[in-house]
Design a protein around this motif. Structure first.
Motif, PDB file in Angstrom:
ATOM      1  N   SER A 157       0.841  -1.195   0.000  1.00  0.00           N
ATOM      2  CA  SER A 157       0.000   0.000   0.000  1.00  0.00           C
ATOM      3  C   SER A 157       0.875   1.243   0.000  1.00  0.00           C
ATOM      4  CB  SER A 157      -0.911   0.003   1.219  1.00  0.00           C
ATOM      5  OG  SER A 157      -0.147   0.160   2.383  1.00  0.00           O
ATOM      6  N   THR A 158       0.390   2.278  -0.650  1.00  0.00           N
ATOM      7  CA  THR A 158       1.144   3.529  -0.694  1.00  0.00           C
ATOM      8  C   THR A 158       0.406   4.575   0.123  1.00  0.00           C
ATOM      9  OG1 THR A 158      -0.003   4.104  -2.728  1.00  0.00           O
ATOM     10  CG2 THR A 158       2.180   3.108  -2.945  1.00  0.00           C
ATOM     11  N   MET A 159       1.163   5.530   0.593  1.00  0.00           N
ATOM     12  CA  MET A 159       0.530   6.524   1.454  1.00  0.00           C
ATOM     13  C   MET A 159      -0.321   7.491   0.644  1.00  0.00           C
ATOM     14  SD  MET A 159       3.580   9.038   2.863  1.00  0.00           S
ATOM     15  CE  MET A 159       2.403   9.971   3.844  1.00  0.00           C
ATOM     16  N   ASN A 160      -1.205   8.188   1.344  1.00  0.00           N
ATOM     17  CA  ASN A 160      -2.088   9.187   0.747  1.00  0.00           C
ATOM     18  C   ASN A 160      -1.228  10.207  -0.015  1.00  0.00           C
ATOM     19  OD1 ASN A 160      -3.412  11.803   0.604  1.00  0.00           O
ATOM     20  ND2 ASN A 160      -5.014  10.915   1.873  1.00  0.00           N
ATOM     21  N   VAL A 212      -1.229  13.891   1.335  1.00  0.00           N
ATOM     22  CA  VAL A 212      -0.520  14.001   2.617  1.00  0.00           C
ATOM     23  C   VAL A 212       0.984  13.879   2.387  1.00  0.00           C
ATOM     24  CG1 VAL A 212      -0.160  12.914   4.872  1.00  0.00           C
ATOM     25  CG2 VAL A 212      -2.479  13.166   3.968  1.00  0.00           C
ATOM     26  N   LYS A 213       1.366  12.967   1.512  1.00  0.00           N
ATOM     27  CA  LYS A 213       2.792  12.765   1.225  1.00  0.00           C
ATOM     28  C   LYS A 213       3.445  14.050   0.729  1.00  0.00           C
ATOM     29  CE  LYS A 213       5.907   9.807  -1.478  1.00  0.00           C
ATOM     30  NZ  LYS A 213       5.989   8.566  -2.295  1.00  0.00           N
ATOM     31  N   TRP A 253      -4.767   8.308   8.678  1.00  0.00           N
ATOM     32  CA  TRP A 253      -4.960   9.539   7.895  1.00  0.00           C
ATOM     33  C   TRP A 253      -3.931   9.645   6.772  1.00  0.00           C
ATOM     34  CZ3 TRP A 253      -1.490  13.838   8.147  1.00  0.00           C
ATOM     35  CH2 TRP A 253      -1.961  15.033   7.566  1.00  0.00           C
ATOM     36  N   ALA A 254      -2.699   9.254   7.084  1.00  0.00           N
ATOM     37  CA  ALA A 254      -1.616   9.353   6.104  1.00  0.00           C
ATOM     38  C   ALA A 254      -1.576   8.155   5.157  1.00  0.00           C
ATOM     39  CB  ALA A 254      -0.287   9.488   6.826  1.00  0.00           C
ATOM     40  N   GLY A 255      -2.332   7.120   5.457  1.00  0.00           N
ATOM     41  CA  GLY A 255      -2.325   5.932   4.611  1.00  0.00           C
ATOM     42  C   GLY A 255      -1.049   5.131   4.731  1.00  0.00           C
ATOM     43  N   TYR A 260      -1.262  16.698  10.774  1.00  0.00           N
ATOM     44  CA  TYR A 260      -2.559  16.095  11.132  1.00  0.00           C
ATOM     45  C   TYR A 260      -3.286  16.970  12.153  1.00  0.00           C
ATOM     46  CZ  TYR A 260      -5.810  12.854  13.424  1.00  0.00           C
ATOM     47  OH  TYR A 260      -6.925  12.264  13.981  1.00  0.00           O
TER      48      TYR A 260
END
Length: 113
Positions: free
Chosen positions: A1-4, A7-8, A75-77, A49
């Motif tokens: 999975s990759t982060m949002n 947000v990144k 939130w950040a994934g 956040y």
């Protein structure tokens, strides 16, 4: 999975901005001389956040903890509360506490998370 992705981008920009003094061993600390807040790389994400949610930083973490709260992580994934960008490599806090600069950490996050 990759982060949002949104947000990144914000995390990378914050780490590269020069607006955050780097702390070690905890999400947020204080500079002994200036009294300014200092942050580890995960603390910078936690601060973003807190600002987004309109809450105090201390409510976004258990103060003094070294890793992301479940809320910030979700939130950040991110898949882990202290991501390890390379399978066998150091975690983000190990990089941070080992003296790696925010700029260098941002490069790792950009390439690997």
């Amino acid at each position: 999975s990759t982060m949002n992705p949104a947000v990144k981008v914000r995390w990378l920009n914050a780490l590269r901005s020069g607006n955050y003094l780097q702390a070690k061993k905890k999400l947020r600390d204080r500079d002994e001389n200036t009294g300014e807040h200092t942050y580890c790389c995960l603390g910078v994400l936690t601060k973003l956040y807190a600002v987004d949610m309109g809450i105090e930083f201390s409510r976004a973490c258990v103060y003094g903890e070294e890793t992301l709260s479940p809320e910030v992580q979700a939130w950040a994934g991110l898949y882990h509360n202290n991501p390890t960008p390379d399978v066998c490599g150091p975690s983000l806090t190990e990089l941070n506490d080992g003296g790696t600069s925010f700029e260098e950490i941002a490069d790792v996050i950009e390439a690997k998370l």
